[in-house]
Write an enzyme that holds these catalytic residues in place. Sequence first.
Site, PDB file in Angstrom:
ATOM      1  N   GLN A  62      42.807 104.661  16.472  1.00  0.00           N
ATOM      2  CA  GLN A  62      44.205 104.849  16.870  1.00  0.00           C
ATOM      3  C   GLN A  62      45.182 104.819  15.693  1.00  0.00           C
ATOM      4  OE1 GLN A  62      43.479 101.854  20.267  1.00  0.00           O
ATOM      5  NE2 GLN A  62      45.148 103.094  21.042  1.00  0.00           N
ATOM      6  N   HIS A  71      35.702  99.486  19.121  1.00  0.00           N
ATOM      7  CA  HIS A  71      36.907  99.700  19.925  1.00  0.00           C
ATOM      8  C   HIS A  71      36.877 101.147  20.423  1.00  0.00           C
ATOM      9  CE1 HIS A  71      41.181  98.272  20.856  1.00  0.00           C
ATOM     10  NE2 HIS A  71      41.058  99.464  21.419  1.00  0.00           N
ATOM     11  N   ASN A  95      35.330  96.200  22.672  1.00  0.00           N
ATOM     12  CA  ASN A  95      36.664  96.211  23.256  1.00  0.00           C
ATOM     13  C   ASN A  95      36.594  96.758  24.680  1.00  0.00           C
ATOM     14  OD1 ASN A  95      39.690  96.035  22.804  1.00  0.00           O
ATOM     15  ND2 ASN A  95      39.480  98.096  23.652  1.00  0.00           N
ATOM     16  N   GLU A  96      36.940  95.919  25.617  1.00  0.00           N
ATOM     17  CA  GLU A  96      37.104  96.332  27.014  1.00  0.00           C
ATOM     18  C   GLU A  96      35.958  97.186  27.550  1.00  0.00           C
ATOM     19  OE1 GLU A  96      40.888  98.256  27.431  1.00  0.00           O
ATOM     20  OE2 GLU A  96      41.995  96.380  27.206  1.00  0.00           O
TER      21      GLU A  96
END
Length: 415
Positions: free
Chosen positions: A21, A115, A159-160
């Site tokens: 990101q 991530h 991540n998640e």
Amino acid sequence: MTEKFTFPGDFLWGTASAAHQVEGGNVNSDAWLLEHVAGSPYVEPAGDACDHYHRYPQDIALIAALGFNCYRFSIEWARIEPEEGEFSRAALEHYRRMLAACHDNGLTPIVTYHHFTSPRWFAAKGGWEVLENADYFVRYCERATAHLGDLIGAACTLNEPNVGLLIQQMGYMQPDSVLANAPYRAAAAKAAGSAMFSAFPQCLQAPARDTLLKAHPLAVAAIKAGRGSFPVGLTLALSDHQAVDGGEATRDRMRQAIDDVFLDVTGQDDFVGVQTYTRTRFGAQGILPPEPGVELTQMGYEFWPEALEATMRYTASYSGKPVLVTENGIGTEDDTQRIAYIARALQGVRRCLQDGIHVRGYCYWSIFDNFEWTMGYRPKFGLIAVDRETQKRTLKPSAAWLGAIARANALESVS
Ligand code: BGC
């Protein structure tokens, strides 16, 4: 009543980012390929992002100067293992320099190993949809820890891993049956020159869940057995699941399938990373949309800062582990709304601490306005704006405001 509330002395105050990101030029990742495939859900490619790959020295110094004492970022598997079994010493050295920069600036580095993005070769092998592929992730964790572990302050494996399940349930992503036949999946496989191509989180969630559940505890064991000594945990996408009008059974069933199943594999972990943005309301028939007229964020989520307190309480009580807020934030053009959101969320953190819940820290998502996955650069989560042409960073008022709270380690007045 107005009084000052002081946080524990070792409380972590930070802000978060993720490699794809913010770094820019993550060309070997599965997401990059997908962003360039016709019909994919990405509205635009990540491109240069925030050029954080080159600008991290100034960026890290800025985070420290604002008053924070930690920085959560991810290391990029697609750079570290560009081809299967080929590890890049240069990429690992880059992340060593980032970790060293954190220490030089007095920031505890919280490292996320994965991530969302993976190397293309991993996606071309079916990615997380294939159970045996968990072993590739564990090997990458071993190698990264061997190179970086002495400098890591705390680590998150994945991540998640439950985010796909959550957004499917919220109606933001299609069900597996539709995803399986999405033309862009076939186009991505063709572009990768493989029989299949599965990128997280747009993968088939049912098989991916099993691989992720397998991978996490193995990764924790591999990281803990490696270089360094630091707390390790799992981060989860946690919505405040609320039942209305007889929705208790539906709510509990969804929570079991989306959250509890992942909390159940955190037995060897040192903390659970709580990542919360909003609430989800369940009626007897299923999920309910936000009520007409309620305040919405740029993501279309209900403005509900109290969600964080609810998910911290649930997570701590279900898992028995300390919690670390690894993400909490709001996508908005209105920085006053951001400050209001964080202020209310932090009151929830305070109430949890006052009730004896072990909260290790709070990381705001995100340090920068950055690449918000399929939604591109439109949503603005950052404390810092980034000019897309010049890469100039501009502090928003929320950056100084939250930094001052972090520096004081206190909320000046609470009621
Ligand atoms: C993810 C971030 C994302 C943020 C805001 C989280 O689900 O970890 O990558 O940018 O939410 O949507």
